[in-house]
Design a protein around this motif. Structure first.
Motif, mmCIF file in Angstrom:
data_model
loop_
_atom_site.group_PDB
_atom_site.id
_atom_site.type_symbol
_atom_site.label_atom_id
_atom_site.label_comp_id
_atom_site.label_asym_id
_atom_site.label_seq_id
_atom_site.Cartn_x
_atom_site.Cartn_y
_atom_site.Cartn_z
ATOM 1 N N TRP A 97 25.953 10.506 44.513
ATOM 2 C CA TRP A 97 26.198 9.587 43.420
ATOM 3 C C TRP A 97 25.303 8.360 43.588
ATOM 4 O O TRP A 97 25.003 7.956 44.722
ATOM 5 N N GLY A 122 29.966 6.680 39.261
ATOM 6 C CA GLY A 122 31.063 7.576 39.609
ATOM 7 C C GLY A 122 31.252 7.814 41.088
ATOM 8 O O GLY A 122 32.047 8.678 41.482
ATOM 9 N N ASP A 123 30.557 7.066 41.941
ATOM 10 C CA ASP A 123 30.654 7.250 43.397
ATOM 11 C C ASP A 123 32.103 7.124 43.852
ATOM 12 O O ASP A 123 32.724 6.084 43.680
ATOM 13 N N SER A 181 34.337 4.561 36.672
ATOM 14 C CA SER A 181 32.893 4.736 36.839
ATOM 15 C C SER A 181 32.392 3.925 38.024
ATOM 16 O O SER A 181 31.495 4.343 38.754
ATOM 17 N N GLN A 329 37.477 11.853 40.604
ATOM 18 C CA GLN A 329 36.081 11.475 40.366
ATOM 19 C C GLN A 329 35.190 12.721 40.326
ATOM 20 O O GLN A 329 34.233 12.789 39.547
ATOM 21 N N THR A 333 32.733 13.864 37.334
ATOM 22 C CA THR A 333 31.303 14.007 37.629
ATOM 23 C C THR A 333 30.799 15.375 37.202
ATOM 24 O O THR A 333 29.686 15.506 36.662
ATOM 25 N N HIS A 337 27.709 16.371 34.576
ATOM 26 C CA HIS A 337 26.586 17.093 35.174
ATOM 27 C C HIS A 337 25.602 17.551 34.097
ATOM 28 O O HIS A 337 25.991 17.955 33.004
ATOM 29 N N THR A 341 26.580 12.788 29.854
ATOM 30 C CA THR A 341 27.359 11.559 29.956
ATOM 31 C C THR A 341 27.816 11.089 28.579
ATOM 32 O O THR A 341 27.152 11.359 27.583
ATOM 33 N N GLY A 343 30.934 11.269 31.365
ATOM 34 C CA GLY A 343 31.786 12.327 31.881
ATOM 35 C C GLY A 343 33.215 12.147 31.419
ATOM 36 O O GLY A 343 33.733 11.035 31.382
#
Length: 487
Positions: A97, A122-123, A181, A329, A333, A337, A341, A343
């Motif tokens: 991320w 989104g980490d 996010s 998360q 994500t 993918h 976006t 997500g």
């Protein structure tokens, strides 16, 4: 004519019914339950309608045990088996991320004459160490003063409004933290309590650091036996956002020693703001403006990209310690993918549905609510879980996935189970536990070298108590006894 038409309808119905009956008779019946499992059912008073089992030796086409394998049941956290293996296969083990930092304005003489943007990607593992590296990098790029605001961009996910207490009316429990996010520190605070007898008080520290007036300490240091540890600590939440305060009160015996717990008392942005101010000032840097939410303008200039650890490293805390918000998360994500976006949960579900279909994995009865298992709407069958586990075992990514699962008697949520038995270290499995649900899904490695997929989905009043655990242990012991080398 009407009679003739009725006869044709009856004839067609009879042919269809006959065909269905023939298929049913031709199909392989479910293998009978072995006697030790039937005995375990009786001993633990298991409701036969409330449990599904799937046990299959790797390399064999037919299961060894398939009991009500197609009943869609609440899996609790074993649904993370699906979320994490799908993520590993779809995103790749080295997926990272990215949190971007951008500026709007010129830099000169150590001063940013404008706003600083932090764009969430989104980490699920953005912690204080990550923020410290970002701020150090800003200093290294000649920025010591920000004249404008720090702006948080949270456009990477599109999230519906949600009450964090909707599952069990415990909104401040960390397992109920909501995805973001720009998720910081799992949207949770680690509170630590340390008795200081010389000063006659209890010292409270937090990670991440909070504003000095965010925590009100009214704990009384007392003598006597500990007798229950933190049950004496009372926590009360007041206010919202930056005005929120946490008040601790009650008696804290010095004999309890140090104690700590996690709570989701402040939202992610509030935590991030507090940590930013504390770390930024600690670097002898300053901020003239404030904090707000907004989108990064097209004219902004990228300054720093902070990448997360690789996905393969983050599967371990998700599965071994059943981290719900990290799993949520992941699902979002997956939905983002390929550039799709923002997500969303629906996008994530659709990508996983297509992934299952492409792999030929049966998904009848599946409903993936939020990806974490903290839900009573999620449904899956034992057969589907068994097929997912078999696909993972046959995958080139097998080692990475299996090593993320708790190891019986060693670590994670299985660290205390069957600890001093020959089974310890022989089972990698994800567990699931909510009220009236106890589940397990993973692998048993026999002493003769054979590997078995094991799935237990148990939905029954009281299953979350000892009954459910004892039944699982009995099944594992029985399977282990079958896998020993024969003399």
């Amino acid at each position: 004519m009407r009679v003739l038409r009725l006869c044709k309808i009856i004839s067609a119905f009879a042919l269809t019914l006959g065909s269905l009956l023939s298929q049913a008779l031709a199909a392989d019946p479910e293998p009978p339950l072995p006697e030790p499992i039937r005995d375990a059912f009786a001993q633990e008073n298991v409701d036969p309608d409330g449990i599904s089992l799937w046990i299959q030796e790797m390399g064999k086409e037919k299961p060894l045990v398939a009991y009500r394998p197609d009943a869609a049941r609440v899996p609790a956290s074993v649904i993370k088996v699906l979320t994490t293996f799908a993520a590993l296969d779809i995103l790749g083990p080295d997926f990272r991320w990215k949190t971007r930092v951008l500026r709007q304005g010129e830099v000169g003489g150590g001063r940013l004459d404008g706003d600083l943007y932090i764009e969430g990607g989104g980490d699920p593992h953005l912690l204080g160490e990550s923020l410290w590296r970002i701020l150090q990098s800003l200093r290294g790029r000649g920025i010591r003063h920000i004249e404008g605001d720090v702006v948080f961009d949270e456009d990477f996910f599109s999230l519906a409004q949600e009450d964090p207490g909707s599952f069990d009316e415990r909104p401040y429990r960390s397992y109920n933290a909501l995805p973001r996010s720009l998720l910081f520190n799992f949207s949770s605070t680690h509170f630590s309590f340390h008795p200081d007898s010389s000063a006659g008080k209890v010292v409270i520290t937090t990670d991440p650091p909070l504003a000095s007036d965010a925590v009100h300490n009214r704990l009384r240091l007392t003598a006597g036996a500990c007798g229950g540890r933190h049950y004496r600590i009372r926590m009360r939440i007041e206010g919202e956002g930056l005005d929120r305060r946490v008040r601790f009160s009650g008696d804290y015996p010095a004999s309890c020693g140090s104690h700590s717990f996690w709570r989701s008392t402040f939202d992610s942005q509030t935590l991030l703001q507090g940590a930013f101010r504390s770390l930024w000032s600690g670097l002898d840097a300053s901020l003239a403006g404030g904090f707000r939410t907004g989108s990064v303008p097209d004219s902004a200039t990228e300054v720093i990209v902070e990448a997360s650890p690789p996905l393969v490293d983050l599967l371990r805390p998700i599965n071994k310690f059943s981290n719900n918000v990290m799993s949520r998360q992941l699902l979002l994500t997956i939905g983002a993918h390929g550039g799709e976006t923002p997500g969303t949960v629906d996008k994530g579900r659709e990508v996983i549905r297509e992934w299952l279909e492409a792999r030929g994995i049966e998904s009848a009865g599946l409903f993936l609510d939020n990806g974490s298992g903290l839900s009573r709407r999620t449904r899956i069958t034992a057969r589907t879980l068994g097929e997912i586990l078999r696909a993972a075992h046959e995958s080139p990514l097998m080692a990475e996935f299996v090593s993320s699962l708790p190891l019986l008697g060693v670590d994670g949520t299985l660290r205390r189970r069957l600890k001093n038995t020959r089974l310890a270290g022989r089972v990698h499995a994800k567990t699931g536990l909510i009220d009236d649900v106890r589940s397990l899904a993973g692998y048993l490695h026999g002493s003769d070298g054979r590997d078995f997929v094991v799935v237990v989905l148990h939905n029954q009043p009281g299953a979350h108590y000892g009954q459910g655990t004892r039944l699982q242990d009995a099944l594992l012991r029985w399977l282990w006894s079958r896998s020993r080398p024969r003399s």
